[in-house]
Design a protein around this motif. Structure first.
Motif, mmCIF file in Angstrom:
data_model
loop_
_atom_site.group_PDB
_atom_site.id
_atom_site.type_symbol
_atom_site.label_atom_id
_atom_site.label_comp_id
_atom_site.label_asym_id
_atom_site.label_seq_id
_atom_site.Cartn_x
_atom_site.Cartn_y
_atom_site.Cartn_z
ATOM 1 N N PRO B 94 0.835 -1.207 0.000
ATOM 2 C CA PRO B 94 0.000 0.000 0.000
ATOM 3 C C PRO B 94 0.872 1.261 0.000
ATOM 4 O O PRO B 94 2.028 1.211 0.405
ATOM 5 C CB PRO B 94 -0.774 -0.105 1.319
ATOM 6 N N TRP B 98 -2.043 6.415 -3.350
ATOM 7 C CA TRP B 98 -3.367 6.019 -3.840
ATOM 8 C C TRP B 98 -4.187 5.441 -2.690
ATOM 9 O O TRP B 98 -3.632 4.912 -1.723
ATOM 10 C CB TRP B 98 -3.276 5.025 -4.998
ATOM 11 N N VAL B 99 -5.489 5.596 -2.770
ATOM 12 C CA VAL B 99 -6.366 5.156 -1.690
ATOM 13 C C VAL B 99 -7.504 4.337 -2.264
ATOM 14 O O VAL B 99 -7.982 4.586 -3.360
ATOM 15 C CB VAL B 99 -7.019 6.343 -0.945
ATOM 16 N N MET B 100 -7.929 3.369 -1.491
ATOM 17 C CA MET B 100 -9.023 2.518 -1.904
ATOM 18 C C MET B 100 -10.270 2.889 -1.097
ATOM 19 O O MET B 100 -10.179 3.230 0.079
ATOM 20 C CB MET B 100 -8.623 1.077 -1.618
ATOM 21 N N TYR B 108 -14.818 5.143 11.612
ATOM 22 C CA TYR B 108 -14.639 4.685 12.980
ATOM 23 C C TYR B 108 -15.681 5.366 13.868
ATOM 24 O O TYR B 108 -15.690 6.584 13.985
ATOM 25 C CB TYR B 108 -13.205 4.957 13.446
ATOM 26 N N TRP B 110 -16.140 5.763 16.923
ATOM 27 C CA TRP B 110 -15.781 6.511 18.134
ATOM 28 C C TRP B 110 -15.148 7.855 17.790
ATOM 29 O O TRP B 110 -14.649 8.545 18.651
ATOM 30 C CB TRP B 110 -14.838 5.686 19.019
ATOM 31 N N MET B 111 -15.149 8.211 16.508
ATOM 32 C CA MET B 111 -14.533 9.472 16.115
ATOM 33 C C MET B 111 -15.562 10.402 15.480
ATOM 34 O O MET B 111 -16.590 9.968 14.980
ATOM 35 C CB MET B 111 -13.442 9.214 15.070
ATOM 36 N N LEU B 119 -7.594 10.984 9.303
ATOM 37 C CA LEU B 119 -6.806 9.816 9.712
ATOM 38 C C LEU B 119 -5.597 9.541 8.821
ATOM 39 O O LEU B 119 -4.510 9.240 9.306
ATOM 40 C CB LEU B 119 -7.688 8.566 9.715
ATOM 41 N N GLY B 120 -5.800 9.646 7.506
ATOM 42 C CA GLY B 120 -4.695 9.378 6.587
ATOM 43 C C GLY B 120 -3.522 10.311 6.850
ATOM 44 O O GLY B 120 -2.366 9.910 6.790
ATOM 45 N N ARG B 122 -2.842 11.732 9.791
ATOM 46 C CA ARG B 122 -2.220 11.324 11.055
ATOM 47 C C ARG B 122 -1.305 10.128 10.849
ATOM 48 O O ARG B 122 -0.178 10.101 11.342
ATOM 49 C CB ARG B 122 -3.298 10.961 12.079
ATOM 50 N N PHE B 123 -1.799 9.133 10.121
ATOM 51 C CA PHE B 123 -0.998 7.931 9.900
ATOM 52 C C PHE B 123 0.253 8.250 9.094
ATOM 53 O O PHE B 123 1.267 7.577 9.226
ATOM 54 C CB PHE B 123 -1.825 6.867 9.164
ATOM 55 N N ARG B 125 2.115 10.819 9.359
ATOM 56 C CA ARG B 125 2.915 11.804 10.089
ATOM 57 C C ARG B 125 2.761 13.205 9.503
ATOM 58 O O ARG B 125 3.732 13.948 9.355
ATOM 59 C CB ARG B 125 4.405 11.428 10.066
ATOM 60 N N ARG B 166 -11.979 11.481 3.458
ATOM 61 C CA ARG B 166 -10.841 10.821 4.114
ATOM 62 C C ARG B 166 -9.824 10.354 3.070
ATOM 63 O O ARG B 166 -8.618 10.474 3.264
ATOM 64 C CB ARG B 166 -11.375 9.635 4.920
#
Ligand code: ADP
Ligand code: MG
Lengths: 272, 278
Positions: B94, B98-100, B108, B110-111, B119-120, B122-123, B125, B166
């Motif tokens: 991955p 590119w994103v699927m 999620y 709880w968010m 999120l992307g 954050r992941f 950095r 996202r």
């Protein structure tokens, strides 16, 4: 979506803040006190049992007031809370990671299933002689017993929570570039927070039950010791007061757990 | 609340900051895949190329290997034979370029909407970009007003828009969509089909779309690969020749293109009833 045992329906705590809930809770307490009072009257009128009449609500509540107002309650319960806290902390530190690993790995689950179910069914108190031999201090032995009692609900509840995680959440996270730490802290732990806390709540119940008999032996502090001590000096009102304190603290700890579960429960009632 | 899910006229054109570089160029070469030996090949000798900024639809009946092929473009699954080359580099896993997107939005619960959309970043950095970038992409999908809502409070179409936001937040070069609208009602589906194409075009993204719906392929794609099943092979490579005005399900050119593709698809599907035309 996710079923949360023991927090919704069943014998959950009354919804304080709603008048009917409050009124019914007060009624329940009144009934309990009434039965206690009736028992006290019966004992007082029975020549064989007369010596135990200090167990009645009047003397007990007077002794309870003594314990509370002098601050002795902290002296009694401090060591007990420390032991339960340590035992639970150890159980959670071992049980949560093991639960996650077992929930995520089918072969690990298959290997551990029989041994863990077997160990779980052994009464924690039956480890007592071994614990006493292994640990130099009584404190150490008691913390060990509590940890042994508390680890199973935490471990099994965590593993069950992990197995219910939607696989798509993991796939999406991986797709968005999550590394294993992201996966753990952003997806897995929030997803299972309620399961972990539910496990801790159950564990706390077991630990609090195991604590008192464990404290009957050896130690010279704590609630179990105070009960034994009161019995030895025939101070029954004090003994009963300590029993009430045990109940109240247990209730309060359980209530805190329930508030935490509510706080971390992400399931909302939605139309779809 | 519902209104935003249907609105497609209010779609904003992408501000300059949202514009990504160019879309990816993709070359798929000699790609074959076997999951289990006894089942034989799921995909067999697939070769094609995608130009930067192109919208390509992979059309085929259920089980023909569309999702498998898309997973291989994304690097979530690696092919048993052959390779996928994006911008000259072989795909080995991955990438944040590119994103699927999947049939279920899989937000999620709880968010909040904004936390999900960021999120992307954050992941990757890039948390410092969240403050500026998340409102931009939420505006792009018309959900700017929903950023602090819990993701569960949104309708299915709105949740899929959040999933789109996202996906766009990290400025990817390519979007890979696996039947992302099939769980939505017809109205919401139409508006999202149009919006996603418009957004991809305005950002210059390469878009690969898996579908079993002929009208969806005609509405959205510049080009359609019709896949054969057992084993999956490319049966037809069809260019959809429609201008923006023609991309409306009522227009005559649309009807003509749809009929043409439907005929090809039915031939390939060996008499199997194709998915409903709507
Ligand atoms: N992870 C897997 N393991 C084994 N077989 C799979 C797996 N994923 C898909 N398949 C099989 O591969 C074939 C193609 O599946 P898929 O790519 O999902 O098709 P489509 O998306 O076109 O419906 C099907 O026969 C399916 O059963
Ligand atoms: Mg599929």
């Amino acid at each position: 979506m996710t079923a949360i045992p023991d927090t919704q329906g069943g014998f959950a705590l009354p919804r304080l803040g709603r008048f009917r809930g409050l009124a019914n809770a007060a009624l329940g307490i009144a009934i309990l006190l009434g039965l206690w009072w009736l028992g006290g009257v019966a004992v007082a009128n029975d020549p064989d049992m007369y010596a135990f009449s200090d167990f009645a609500p009047g003397p007990t509540l007077a002794a309870l007031w003594d314990i509370l107002s002098t601050g002795e309650v902290f002296e009694m319960s401090g060591p007990s809370l420390y032991r339960v806290g340590m035992g639970l902390a150890i159980a959670a530190a071992l049980g949560v990671p093991m639960g996650i690993a077992i929930g995520r790995t089918p072969w690990l689950r298959e290997i551990t299933n029989v041994p863990f179910q077997f160990l779980r069914m052994i009464s924690p108190l039956s480890w007592m002689p071994i614990a006493v031999m292994v640990y130099d201090t009584w404190d150490g032995a008691i913390v060990f017993l509590i940890a042994v009692a508390a680890i199973w609900p935490i471990l099994f509840s965590t593993a069950a929570g992990v197995r219910r995680i939607d696989p798509a959440w993991l796939k999406v996270a991986r797709n968005l570039g999550a590394n294993p730490l992201h996966m753990l802290f952003t997806v897995i732990l929030p997803a299972i927070a309620v399961d972990v806390l539910t496990g801790i709540r159950l564990a706390l119940g077991v630990a609090w039950v195991v604590l008192v008999p464990a404290e009957y032996l050896g130690v010279t502090s704590g609630l179990g010791y105070s009960i034994n001590d009161a019995r030895d000096i025939l101070d029954y009102s004090r003994l009963a007061a300590v029993v009430v304190v045990i109940g109240m603290i247990g209730f309060a700890l359980d209530y805190i757990c329930m508030l935490l579960i509510k706080r971390f429960n992400w399931v909302r009632d939605t139309a779809h | 609340m519902i209104a935003t899910a249907f609105s497609n006229t209010t779609l904003r054109t992408a501000p300059r900051a949202v514009r990504s570089a160019n879309g990816s160029h993709v070359a798929v070469m000699g790609l074959s895949h076997t999951y289990r030996k006894k089942d034989g090949r799921v995909l067999d000798g697939i070769d094609f190329e995608i130009q930067p900024g192109e919208v390509l639809a992979l059309l085929g009946r259920s089980g023909c290997g569309k999702s498998t092929l898309l997973h291989m473009l994304s690097g979530l699954t690696l092919p048993s034979e052959g390779e996928v080359v994006v911008n000259g580099n072989t795909v080995r896993g991955p990438s944040n370029r590119w994103v699927m997107m999947f049939q279920a939005p899989s937000l999620y619960p709880w968010m909040t909407v904004a936390q999900n959309a960021g999120l992307g970043l954050r992941f990757g950095r890039r948390s410092h970009e969240v403050v500026k970038r998340v409102p931009e992409v939420l505006d792009l999908v018309d959900l700017g007003a929903y950023s602090d809502r819990n993701a569960q409070e949104l309708s299915g179409g709105q949740q899929q828009r959040v999933a789109l936001a996202r996906s766009l937040a990290t400025n990817p070069e390519m979007l890979l969509l696996d039947e992302p609208f099939s769980a939505l009602d017809a109205f919401t589906r139409r508006s999202l089909q149009r919006d996603v194409r418009e957004i991809a075009k305005s950002l210059g993204l390469t878009l690969v779309l898996v579908t079993h719906d002929v009208s969806e392929a005609v509405l959205m794609a510049d080009r359609v690969l019709v896949l054969d099943a057992n084993p999956g092979r490319i049966a037809d490579d069809v260019t959809i020749d429609l201008d923006d005005a023609g991309r409306t399900s009522g227009s005559d050119p649309f009807q003509a293109e749809q009929a043409r593709l439907m005929q090809l698809y039915t031939q390939v599907a060996h008499g199997d009833l194709p998915a409903a035309i709507s």
